[in-house]
Design a protein around this motif. Structure first.
Motif, PDB file in Angstrom:
ATOM      1  N   ASP A  49       0.879  -1.179   0.000  1.00 47.53           N
ATOM      2  CA  ASP A  49       0.000   0.000   0.000  1.00 47.53           C
ATOM      3  C   ASP A  49       0.910   1.220   0.000  1.00 47.53           C
ATOM      4  N   PHE A  50       1.184   1.782  -1.177  1.00 49.08           N
ATOM      5  CA  PHE A  50       2.229   2.786  -1.343  1.00 49.08           C
ATOM      6  C   PHE A  50       1.683   4.199  -1.581  1.00 49.08           C
ATOM      7  N   ASP A  51       2.437   5.176  -1.086  1.00 46.29           N
ATOM      8  CA  ASP A  51       2.116   6.585  -1.285  1.00 46.29           C
ATOM      9  C   ASP A  51       2.838   7.052  -2.554  1.00 46.29           C
ATOM     10  N   VAL A  52       2.142   7.000  -3.681  1.00 46.25           N
ATOM     11  CA  VAL A  52       2.757   7.305  -4.974  1.00 46.25           C
ATOM     12  C   VAL A  52       3.290   8.737  -5.017  1.00 46.25           C
ATOM     13  N   LYS A  53       2.541   9.676  -4.452  1.00 52.00           N
ATOM     14  CA  LYS A  53       2.955  11.080  -4.466  1.00 52.00           C
ATOM     15  C   LYS A  53       4.264  11.271  -3.714  1.00 52.00           C
ATOM     16  N   ARG A  54       4.361  10.667  -2.548  1.00 52.59           N
ATOM     17  CA  ARG A  54       5.574  10.801  -1.734  1.00 52.59           C
ATOM     18  C   ARG A  54       6.770  10.174  -2.450  1.00 52.59           C
ATOM     19  N   ILE A  55       6.564   9.014  -3.065  1.00 52.28           N
ATOM     20  CA  ILE A  55       7.642   8.336  -3.778  1.00 52.28           C
ATOM     21  C   ILE A  55       8.120   9.173  -4.961  1.00 52.28           C
ATOM     22  N   SER A  56       7.183   9.693  -5.741  1.00 56.85           N
ATOM     23  CA  SER A  56       7.547  10.487  -6.923  1.00 56.85           C
ATOM     24  C   SER A  56       8.263  11.774  -6.532  1.00 56.85           C
ATOM     25  N   GLN A  57       7.826  12.401  -5.446  1.00 59.66           N
ATOM     26  CA  GLN A  57       8.470  13.636  -4.995  1.00 59.66           C
ATOM     27  C   GLN A  57       9.886  13.374  -4.484  1.00 59.66           C
ATOM     28  N   THR A  58      10.064  12.281  -3.732  1.00 58.45           N
ATOM     29  CA  THR A  58      11.385  11.968  -3.156  1.00 58.45           C
ATOM     30  C   THR A  58      12.385  11.588  -4.238  1.00 58.45           C
ATOM     31  N   ILE A  59      11.997  10.680  -5.117  1.00 59.70           N
ATOM     32  CA  ILE A  59      12.911  10.256  -6.182  1.00 59.70           C
ATOM     33  C   ILE A  59      13.104  11.368  -7.201  1.00 59.70           C
ATOM     34  N   GLY A  60      12.025  12.103  -7.489  1.00 54.52           N
ATOM     35  CA  GLY A  60      12.114  13.195  -8.452  1.00 54.52           C
ATOM     36  C   GLY A  60      13.049  14.312  -8.029  1.00 54.52           C
ATOM     37  N   ALA A  61      13.278  14.443  -6.712  1.00 53.42           N
ATOM     38  CA  ALA A  61      14.153  15.502  -6.198  1.00 53.42           C
ATOM     39  C   ALA A  61      15.628  15.098  -6.201  1.00 53.42           C
ATOM     40  N   ARG A  62      15.899  13.828  -6.459  1.00 50.17           N
ATOM     41  CA  ARG A  62      17.287  13.361  -6.435  1.00 50.17           C
ATOM     42  C   ARG A  62      17.999  13.680  -7.754  1.00 50.17           C
TER      43      ARG A  62
END
Length: 281
Positions: free
Chosen positions: A70-83
């Protein structure tokens, strides 16, 4: 992917419910906390949101890891997208995808594909893309349901559809293996089961006899070496290998009490070598 030669599945949800694992987690709470913080900081993924982990491999070093949960897609995209070392890409059928550094392989990148809030796949770009297409079509690689090689319900299960070529170079006796399964279940004890299907009953009997001889040699070797490894000793004592028609079946068990002792001594991952428990700080 179509060329998949094996699949493994670890049921994290089932593992978390086990009393022995709960004890292990409590004893290693600090390590679990650090791992959770590192994963969240690098990927935006909550480690406790992972339900099951799948691994499909083509050959050594090439495969796809798929996560169910059960994943938080928004949080994942924001974290990886900022790298700065990651690059977002558009993949049909995915809510988010990015090229990310491959762990332990400098200079190599993998494709991380968040298909939806329930499924994530990571691996070599070509293989991960193929997995996404297969998943979106509703036809998983190797059609596990029809093959019935994974029975379900166990904490860990693995199945091979073809022996990897690099393994055949080292172990010629496996060249007649058609398929195989391995599973581990953890209730009060750890129960392990393995089966190999060979091309004929004669081949199965020959391989069974050879394996039995290797186990006998291993037992003799263990008796001569110190310090003793209680978990390995118990595994070898309980191990039974039989040939049944064209198949070889092996079963072994390690008691929950032995696992608990190994955890308490801090030696779970080195065979439970006897020794005094580590001093508390």
């Amino acid at each position: 992917p179509a060329e998949t030669t094996g699949v493994a599945r670890l049921d994290i949800r089932k593992l978390r419910e086990n009393p022995l694992f709960k004890t292990f987690k409590e004893m290693n709470y600090d390590k679990h906390l650090i791992a959770s913080e590192v994963m969240a900081g690098e990927t935006g993924l909550d480690i406790d949101s992972i339900g099951r982990i799948w691994l499909g491999w083509v050959e050594k070093g090439r495969g796809v890891v798929a996560l169910e949960g059960d994943f938080d897609v928004k949080r994942i995209s924001q974290t990886i997208g900022a790298r700065k070392d990651c690059a977002a890409v558009k993949i049909p059928g995915c809510q988010f995808a990015a090229m990310v550094p491959a762990k332990g392989v400098p200079g190599q990148q993998n494709l991380a594909a968040v298909i939806d809030g329930r499924t994530i796949a990571v691996g070599e770009a070509v293989l991960t893309n193929e997995f996404v297409r297969s998943f979106s079509s509703g036809k998983p690689a190797q059609d596990l349901a029809s093959k019935k090689l994974l029975s379900g319900g166990k904490i860990f299960e693995a199945a091979i559809f073809e022996v990897p070529k690099e393994l055949l170079k080292e172990k010629k006796f496996l060249e007649n293996v058609v398929s195989g399964t391995f599973d581990i279940d953890l209730q009060k004890d750890a129960d392990m089961n393995m089966s190999l299907t060979l091309s004929s009953p004669e081949q199965a009997e020959g391989v069974q006899q050879m394996l039995q001889g290797l186990i006998s040699l291993q037992k003799m070797s263990k008796r001569q070496n110190m310090p003793a490894n209680p978990l390995q000793e118990e595994f070898l004592r309980s191990l039974v290998i039989k040939s049944q028609g064209s198949s070889i079946v092996a079963n072994a068990k390690i008691s929950g009490g032995s696992l608990l002792k190994a955890m308490q001594s801090g030696n779970l991952f080195d065979g439970g070598k006897r020794g005094a428990p580590p001093a508390r700080r």
